[in-house]
Design a protein around this motif. Structure first.
Motif, PDB file in Angstrom:
ATOM      1  N   GLY A  83       0.824  -1.208   0.000  1.00 37.75           N
ATOM      2  CA  GLY A  83       0.000   0.000   0.000  1.00 37.75           C
ATOM      3  C   GLY A  83       0.858   1.258   0.000  1.00 37.75           C
ATOM      4  N   VAL A  84       0.300   2.343  -0.503  1.00 37.99           N
ATOM      5  CA  VAL A  84       1.015   3.616  -0.513  1.00 37.99           C
ATOM      6  C   VAL A  84       1.225   4.062   0.933  1.00 37.99           C
ATOM      7  N   HIS A  85       2.444   4.451   1.271  1.00 36.09           N
ATOM      8  CA  HIS A  85       2.845   4.929   2.600  1.00 36.09           C
ATOM      9  C   HIS A  85       2.714   3.845   3.677  1.00 36.09           C
ATOM     10  N   GLU A  86       2.782   2.558   3.283  1.00 35.87           N
ATOM     11  CA  GLU A  86       2.755   1.459   4.248  1.00 35.87           C
ATOM     12  C   GLU A  86       4.165   0.931   4.452  1.00 35.87           C
ATOM     13  N   VAL A  87       4.441   0.482   5.675  1.00 31.91           N
ATOM     14  CA  VAL A  87       5.713  -0.164   5.982  1.00 31.91           C
ATOM     15  C   VAL A  87       5.426  -1.460   6.724  1.00 31.91           C
ATOM     16  N   CYS A  88       6.351  -2.391   6.611  1.00 33.55           N
ATOM     17  CA  CYS A  88       6.222  -3.696   7.245  1.00 33.55           C
ATOM     18  C   CYS A  88       6.807  -3.626   8.654  1.00 33.55           C
ATOM     19  N   GLU A  89       6.097  -4.223   9.604  1.00 30.84           N
ATOM     20  CA  GLU A  89       6.583  -4.295  10.983  1.00 30.84           C
ATOM     21  C   GLU A  89       6.578  -5.763  11.391  1.00 30.84           C
ATOM     22  N   ASN A  90       7.758  -6.289  11.723  1.00 32.33           N
ATOM     23  CA  ASN A  90       7.864  -7.689  12.117  1.00 32.33           C
ATOM     24  C   ASN A  90       7.278  -7.876  13.513  1.00 32.33           C
ATOM     25  N   VAL A  98       1.814  -1.382   8.678  1.00 34.43           N
ATOM     26  CA  VAL A  98       1.416  -0.172   9.405  1.00 34.43           C
ATOM     27  C   VAL A  98       1.707   1.037   8.530  1.00 34.43           C
ATOM     28  N   CYS A  99       1.102   2.138   8.880  1.00 34.04           N
ATOM     29  CA  CYS A  99       1.338   3.374   8.129  1.00 34.04           C
ATOM     30  C   CYS A  99       2.698   3.949   8.501  1.00 34.04           C
ATOM     31  N   ALA A 100       3.370   4.508   7.514  1.00 40.45           N
ATOM     32  CA  ALA A 100       4.665   5.148   7.736  1.00 40.45           C
ATOM     33  C   ALA A 100       4.490   6.327   8.680  1.00 40.45           C
ATOM     34  N   GLU A 101       5.578   6.757   9.281  1.00 40.53           N
ATOM     35  CA  GLU A 101       5.538   7.886  10.211  1.00 40.53           C
ATOM     36  C   GLU A 101       4.929   9.116   9.536  1.00 40.53           C
ATOM     37  N   GLY A 102       4.056   9.784  10.279  1.00 38.70           N
ATOM     38  CA  GLY A 102       3.402  10.975   9.741  1.00 38.70           C
ATOM     39  C   GLY A 102       2.146  10.665   8.943  1.00 38.70           C
ATOM     40  N   VAL A 104      -1.655   8.179   8.871  1.00 41.99           N
ATOM     41  CA  VAL A 104      -2.643   7.410   9.643  1.00 41.99           C
ATOM     42  C   VAL A 104      -3.538   6.643   8.674  1.00 41.99           C
ATOM     43  N   ARG A 105      -4.127   5.543   9.188  1.00 40.70           N
ATOM     44  CA  ARG A 105      -4.998   4.725   8.348  1.00 40.70           C
ATOM     45  C   ARG A 105      -6.426   5.244   8.447  1.00 40.70           C
ATOM     46  N   ARG A 106      -6.984   5.599   7.297  1.00 44.68           N
ATOM     47  CA  ARG A 106      -8.385   6.015   7.199  1.00 44.68           C
ATOM     48  C   ARG A 106      -8.983   5.329   5.987  1.00 44.68           C
ATOM     49  N   ASP A 107     -10.100   4.671   6.214  1.00 46.04           N
ATOM     50  CA  ASP A 107     -10.800   3.950   5.149  1.00 46.04           C
ATOM     51  C   ASP A 107      -9.885   2.965   4.430  1.00 46.04           C
ATOM     52  N   GLY A 108      -9.005   2.305   5.194  1.00 49.14           N
ATOM     53  CA  GLY A 108      -8.138   1.273   4.634  1.00 49.14           C
ATOM     54  C   GLY A 108      -6.902   1.783   3.920  1.00 49.14           C
ATOM     55  N   GLU A 109      -6.665   3.085   3.908  1.00 45.69           N
ATOM     56  CA  GLU A 109      -5.496   3.651   3.229  1.00 45.69           C
ATOM     57  C   GLU A 109      -4.700   4.500   4.211  1.00 45.69           C
ATOM     58  N   CYS A 110      -3.389   4.592   3.966  1.00 44.68           N
ATOM     59  CA  CYS A 110      -2.527   5.448   4.776  1.00 44.68           C
ATOM     60  C   CYS A 110      -2.473   6.823   4.128  1.00 44.68           C
ATOM     61  N   ILE A 111      -2.925   7.805   4.869  1.00 45.44           N
ATOM     62  CA  ILE A 111      -2.911   9.171   4.354  1.00 45.44           C
ATOM     63  C   ILE A 111      -2.137  10.056   5.326  1.00 45.44           C
ATOM     64  N   GLU A 112      -1.674  11.184   4.824  1.00 49.28           N
ATOM     65  CA  GLU A 112      -0.893  12.104   5.646  1.00 49.28           C
ATOM     66  C   GLU A 112      -1.726  12.570   6.833  1.00 49.28           C
ATOM     67  N   ASP A 113      -1.100  12.536   8.001  1.00 49.34           N
ATOM     68  CA  ASP A 113      -1.789  12.940   9.229  1.00 49.34           C
ATOM     69  C   ASP A 113      -1.683  14.449   9.377  1.00 49.34           C
ATOM     70  N   LYS A 114      -2.718  15.128   8.947  1.00 47.54           N
ATOM     71  CA  LYS A 114      -2.752  16.586   9.073  1.00 47.54           C
ATOM     72  C   LYS A 114      -4.144  16.980   9.528  1.00 47.54           C
ATOM     73  N   PRO A 115      -4.228  18.110  10.197  1.00 46.51           N
ATOM     74  CA  PRO A 115      -5.557  18.506  10.683  1.00 46.51           C
ATOM     75  C   PRO A 115      -6.501  18.768   9.522  1.00 46.51           C
TER      76      PRO A 115
END
Length: 189
Positions: A83-90, A98-102, A104-115
């Protein structure tokens, strides 16, 4: 069990008297036994820990006598998390995406965490409290002018209101706050 006129403990684990489930091992206790769960690394075991496994569980590999965790994130040729902006965590025996730093997961996708976007600003949103006071005083001044016009026509009620308003206005503008407000307003702050 009685042996030479003494009671001795029977090791139920060494006999068919112990009944533990498939993924448990037997521990003898004084007069009885306990069944304890095998390590999560094991499918069946002969004792505690990943070195006593009969067979390694999924997500683990045998390394000598031990069953060790497989790092799925490092061992795969293709990225495990696509997935876009996803990283693997063992994790122990598995992995998770999980979503990369910065992000968050919304509706099954990782999107930039901004207000969330704020609504467009209105005309008066940037007006400071002091500027509001000046605008109120300007409005008050317009009202005084209207009252002065009526007072000039000789109406005593409006003349009294006009004199009171002028006195209040003069008191405000001669105060320290009035000086600061007027000074800031003149300088464009």
């Amino acid at each position: 069990m009685l042996h030479d006129h003494r009671c001795i403990d029977i090791d139920e684990c060494g006999t068919e008297m112990a009944h533990c489930r498939a993924n448990q091992f037997c521990v003898n206790t004084e007069g009885s036994y306990e069944c304890r769960d095998c390590s999560t690394a094991c499918i069946g075991c002969m004792g505690a820990g990943p070195a006593r496994c009969k067979k390694c569980n999924k997500g683990y590999r045998r390394d000598g006598a031990k069953c060790l965790d497989v790092d799925e994130c490092a061992s795969m040729e293709e990225p495990v998390c696509s997935g876009v902006h996803e990283v693997c965590e063992n994790t122990d025996g598995a992995y998770r995406c999980v979503c990369a730093e910065g992000h968050v997961r919304r509706d099954g996708e990782c999107i930039e965490d901004k207000p969330p976007e704020s609504p467009p600003k209105g005309f008066f949103d940037d007006v400071t409290d002091d500027e509001v006071v000046v605008l109120q005083q300007m409005f008050f001044g317009v009202v005084i002018c209207a009252l002065a016009t009526l007072a000039a026509k000789g109406d005593m009620v409006f003349t009294a209101i006009f004199i009171g308003a002028v006195a209040a206005m003069a008191g405000y503008w001669l105060s320290d706050r009035g000086d600061r407000v007027l000074d800031g307003f003149m300088k464009g702050r």
